[in-house]
Design a protein around this motif. Structure first.
Motif, mmCIF file in Angstrom:
data_model
loop_
_atom_site.group_PDB
_atom_site.id
_atom_site.type_symbol
_atom_site.label_atom_id
_atom_site.label_comp_id
_atom_site.label_asym_id
_atom_site.label_seq_id
_atom_site.Cartn_x
_atom_site.Cartn_y
_atom_site.Cartn_z
ATOM 1 N N ALA A 84 -2.238 6.033 2.597
ATOM 2 C CA ALA A 84 -1.566 5.259 1.560
ATOM 3 C C ALA A 84 -2.345 5.391 0.260
ATOM 4 O O ALA A 84 -3.575 5.406 0.274
ATOM 5 C CB ALA A 84 -1.477 3.793 1.969
ATOM 6 N N LEU A 143 -3.046 5.836 7.216
ATOM 7 C CA LEU A 143 -1.827 5.453 7.907
ATOM 8 C C LEU A 143 -1.749 6.117 9.272
ATOM 9 O O LEU A 143 -2.151 7.268 9.441
ATOM 10 C CB LEU A 143 -0.596 5.862 7.103
ATOM 11 N N ARG A 155 6.615 -3.384 7.816
ATOM 12 C CA ARG A 155 6.138 -2.079 7.390
ATOM 13 C C ARG A 155 7.305 -1.101 7.378
ATOM 14 O O ARG A 155 8.260 -1.242 8.163
ATOM 15 C CB ARG A 155 5.018 -1.581 8.324
ATOM 16 N N THR A 192 2.138 -1.966 -1.293
ATOM 17 C CA THR A 192 1.298 -0.955 -0.661
ATOM 18 C C THR A 192 -0.067 -1.532 -0.313
ATOM 19 O O THR A 192 -0.735 -2.115 -1.162
ATOM 20 C CB THR A 192 1.115 0.259 -1.588
ATOM 21 N N ASP A 201 7.800 1.779 8.469
ATOM 22 C CA ASP A 201 8.172 2.443 9.723
ATOM 23 C C ASP A 201 8.582 1.430 10.784
ATOM 24 O O ASP A 201 8.813 1.793 11.937
ATOM 25 C CB ASP A 201 7.036 3.336 10.231
ATOM 26 N N GLY A 226 -0.372 0.741 4.710
ATOM 27 C CA GLY A 226 0.985 1.266 4.706
ATOM 28 C C GLY A 226 1.797 0.693 3.578
ATOM 29 O O GLY A 226 1.325 -0.110 2.773
ATOM 30 N N ALA A 241 1.422 6.436 11.150
ATOM 31 C CA ALA A 241 2.857 6.182 11.247
ATOM 32 C C ALA A 241 3.309 6.277 12.698
ATOM 33 O O ALA A 241 2.884 7.154 13.447
ATOM 34 C CB ALA A 241 3.621 7.183 10.385
#
Length: 326
Positions: free
Chosen positions: A311, A175, A118, A170, A120, A147, A177
């Motif tokens: 997302a 999300l 992902r 995607t 992040d 995400g 994060a």
């Protein structure tokens, strides 16, 4: 991490998501010209430490000195999505002639390594798809949450050089994060403690040693996994530049112990924060230990994740991504 996880609420195949991401990727992902590329991947027996397919150079081309995984197309090879049933992830590699590639070399026990992370860096999976006769690779989807994910296809075309291509995918939904965890020298996974010694230095080869213990006792009977006692992927925070490294020594060579220490030779391309993912096998199961490390200025703060968002949902419906370690 090894437990299968599936998302619900989507009606059609994952290809709708992958296809939409690929359409965006054609604009956002760099595409290199079909020029000759030299790869330094001489560690055929893991004895010298593989600095990964991220140390690629392309004379006179757009990919010169780029780490791996930043390009969707390089040297005429392109990572393309393929139609997938619900819960599957499917893609092809097309060659310089535009046709799907169907002949690949075995590298580290497999013809194709698919790594997804992902954006992040809060999710990571390493799986091995199976190829059908038309050159389509399929696997239970490793995307286990909403995400933007980066998918890396790590392969060697028959008679060619190792190559890693990357593409954003995607998965729609809410999300959450997460900030990158702080740098640490020890982590736990599935009851194992893994300790890291060594620090990556930009532009030079660094020795990174990861030692595995359980219940306070060193693990000395690690099992081979992908032709080695450990498998390490490093991703740079931000652009997710991909480094695929392997440890010193080979199982059964008479000189490489089966733990507790696994030593890697790795070279990071720049200063910054990196996330390390160590796959090791013990007890007939693969476990993944994760670390954050800083290369270069280790006093610099680690950037935090952006605020939670949603997302985007493509116009078409979406499949039910699955989750599996293979």
């Amino acid at each position: 991490m090894n437990t299968a996880t599936k998302l619900s609420g989507f009606a059609l195949g994952l290809v709708a998501v992958f296809g939409a991401a690929y359409g965006i990727g054609n604009l956002a992902d760099p595409v290199a010209p079909a020029a000759e590329t030299r790869h330094d991947d001489s560690d055929s027996d893991h004895g010298t430490g593989d600095t990964g397919h991220g140390d690629e150079s392309q004379a006179g081309g757009a990919a010169a000195h780029l780490p791996g995984g930043l390009l969707v197309s390089e040297r005429g090879y392109t990572l393309q999505p393929a139609t997938a049933a619900a819960g599957q992830f499917a893609f092809r590699i097309t060659g310089p002639d535009g046709a799907p590639v169907t002949r690949f070399e075995v590298a580290h026990d497999k013809r194709m390594h698919l790594i997804v992370a992902r954006r992040d860096l809060s999710g990571f999976r390493h799986v091995h798809p199976e190829m059908t006769g038309d050159g389509t690779w399929r696997v239970a989807s490793p995307l286990d949450g909403p995400g933007v994910w980066r998918a890396f296809a790590d392969f060697t075309p028959e008679g060619g050089e190792p190559l890693t291509l990357g593409l954003d995918v995607t998965v729609p939904g809410e999300l959450a994060a997460r900030p990158l965890p702080a740098p640490a020298t020890s982590t736990t996974v599935d009851g194992y403690t893994v300790t890291l010694t060594g620090t990556p230095e930009p532009g030079r080869t660094s020795r990174l040693t990861l030692s595995v213990s359980r219940d306070g006792r060193p693990v000395t009977d690690l099992q081979p996994y992908l032709g080695a006692y450990g498998h390490l992927v490093a991703l740079r925070q931000g652009d997710l530049a991909y480094l695929h490294v392997h440890p010193e020594g080979t199982p059964g060579d008479g000189r490489t112990p089966a733990g507790p220490a696994i030593t890697f030779a790795a070279e990071v391309p720049s200063a910054g924060a990196y996330r390390l993912y160590l796959d090791f096998r013990h007890g007939d199961a693969v476990h993944t230990a994760e670390f954050t490390v800083l290369a270069g200025d280790r006093t610099a703060p680690v950037p935090t994740a952006p605020a939670p968002t949603t997302a985007p949902t493509p116009d078409a419906g979406h499949g039910t991504p699955g989750h599996g370690h293979s």
